[in-house]
Design an enzyme around this catalytic site. Structure first.
Site, PDB file in Angstrom:
ATOM      1  N   HIS A 266      39.866  31.192  42.998  1.00 29.06           N
ATOM      2  CA  HIS A 266      38.772  30.466  42.346  1.00 29.06           C
ATOM      3  C   HIS A 266      37.427  30.912  42.927  1.00 29.06           C
ATOM      4  O   HIS A 266      37.359  31.403  44.053  1.00 29.06           O
ATOM      5  CB  HIS A 266      38.933  28.947  42.514  1.00 29.06           C
ATOM      6  CG  HIS A 266      39.041  28.498  43.931  1.00 29.06           C
ATOM      7  ND1 HIS A 266      40.205  28.586  44.643  1.00 29.06           N
ATOM      8  CD2 HIS A 266      38.120  27.978  44.783  1.00 29.06           C
ATOM      9  CE1 HIS A 266      40.018  28.131  45.867  1.00 29.06           C
ATOM     10  NE2 HIS A 266      38.759  27.771  45.985  1.00 29.06           N
TER      11      HIS A 266
ATOM     12  N   HIS B 259      33.442  29.504  43.550  1.00 29.58           N
ATOM     13  CA  HIS B 259      32.543  28.356  43.628  1.00 29.58           C
ATOM     14  C   HIS B 259      31.189  28.765  43.055  1.00 29.58           C
ATOM     15  O   HIS B 259      30.692  29.858  43.374  1.00 29.58           O
ATOM     16  CB  HIS B 259      32.295  27.958  45.083  1.00 29.58           C
ATOM     17  CG  HIS B 259      33.519  27.549  45.844  1.00 29.58           C
ATOM     18  ND1 HIS B 259      33.796  26.241  46.165  1.00 29.58           N
ATOM     19  CD2 HIS B 259      34.544  28.269  46.373  1.00 29.58           C
ATOM     20  CE1 HIS B 259      34.926  26.180  46.862  1.00 29.58           C
ATOM     21  NE2 HIS B 259      35.399  27.392  47.005  1.00 29.58           N
TER      22      HIS B 259
HETATM   23  P1  5GP Z   1      38.456  26.753  48.938  1.00 23.51           P
HETATM   24  O1  5GP Z   1      38.346  26.207  50.316  1.00 23.51           O
HETATM   25  O2  5GP Z   1      39.919  27.005  48.632  1.00 23.51           O
HETATM   26  O3  5GP Z   1      37.578  27.921  48.646  1.00 23.51           O
HETATM   27  O4  5GP Z   1      37.936  25.618  47.990  1.00 23.51           O
HETATM   28  C1  5GP Z   1      38.714  24.603  47.453  1.00 23.51           C
HETATM   29  C2  5GP Z   1      37.771  23.613  46.803  1.00 23.51           C
HETATM   30  O5  5GP Z   1      38.546  22.751  45.999  1.00 23.51           O
HETATM   31  C3  5GP Z   1      37.007  22.736  47.798  1.00 23.51           C
HETATM   32  O6  5GP Z   1      35.612  22.898  47.580  1.00 23.51           O
HETATM   33  C4  5GP Z   1      37.479  21.318  47.486  1.00 23.51           C
HETATM   34  O7  5GP Z   1      36.425  20.385  47.546  1.00 23.51           O
HETATM   35  C5  5GP Z   1      38.027  21.453  46.071  1.00 23.51           C
HETATM   36  N1  5GP Z   1      39.141  20.592  45.746  1.00 23.51           N
HETATM   37  C6  5GP Z   1      40.185  20.257  46.543  1.00 23.51           C
HETATM   38  N2  5GP Z   1      41.059  19.459  45.875  1.00 23.51           N
HETATM   39  C7  5GP Z   1      40.544  19.302  44.626  1.00 23.51           C
HETATM   40  C8  5GP Z   1      40.991  18.580  43.468  1.00 23.51           C
HETATM   41  O8  5GP Z   1      42.025  17.921  43.451  1.00 23.51           O
HETATM   42  N3  5GP Z   1      40.213  18.660  42.355  1.00 23.51           N
HETATM   43  C9  5GP Z   1      39.038  19.374  42.332  1.00 23.51           C
HETATM   44  N4  5GP Z   1      38.356  19.371  41.188  1.00 23.51           N
HETATM   45  N5  5GP Z   1      38.585  20.060  43.411  1.00 23.51           N
HETATM   46  C10 5GP Z   1      39.330  20.015  44.536  1.00 23.51           C
END
Ligand code: 5GP
Length: 140
Positions: A103, A105
């Site tokens: 993903h 951001h």
């Molecule tokens: P990463 O650390 O993998 O780059 O980012 C994961 C993102 O997913 C984080 O910014 C966190 O806030 C978001 N996130 C975690 N669980 C959920 C969820 O259940 N729904 C949504 N919409 N975002 C989530």
């Protein structure tokens, strides 16, 4: 590197098993609001094809996703009257990744304003819905 686990939270959102505040969807990706935004309007672009992160992603998917990231970034700047946009893509725990489905951001930024913490505080559903609606409107 660990292999892709289809029980990750974004795979469940993609399958409709868990709700999200959806902004946009096409054959390639789903865009929805981050539930723990680091700045109001923080959105996530999630390719539908399964991969853990950029390290195991199909280059054809990567080629299709960046134009969408750009489209969302432009809409986000407009929707949230941002001074700038941070685009992030984290890989593996050492790279800061916490959800193991690729993903991107897209985070609105303001001059002199630091980000809130990563995976910090859960936002109210009403705020997430309002921000999803703003971003959707800026896309049209
Ligand atoms: P990463 O650390 O993998 O780059 O980012 C994961 C993102 O997913 C984080 O910014 C966190 O806030 C978001 N996130 C975690 N669980 C959920 C969820 O259940 N729904 C949504 N919409 N975002 C989530």
């Amino acid at each position: 590197m660990a292999t892709y686990d289809s029980n990750n939270i974004f795979a469940k959102i993609l399958r409709g098993e868990i709700p999200c505040h959806k902004v946009y969807e096409d054959d390639i990706a789903l865009v929805f609001m981050d539930v723990m935004p680091q700045s109001p309007g923080h959105a996530l672009i999630v390719p539908k094809a399964p991969s853990r992160n950029v390290l195991d992603a199909d280059p054809a998917v990567l080629a299709k996703i960046l134009p969408l990231v750009q489209k969302i970034a432009i809409a986000s700047k407009k929707a949230f009257a941002a001074d700038g946009i941070t685009v992030w893509q984290l890989n593996e725990p050492a790279g800061g990744q916490t959800v193991f489905h690729l993903h991107y951001h897209v985070i609105p930024r303001y001059d002199g304003k630091p980000l809130q913490s990563h995976s910090g505080k859960m936002e109210d559903a009403a705020v997430l819905k309002a921000n999803a609606d703003k971003l959707k409107a800026a896309l049209t």
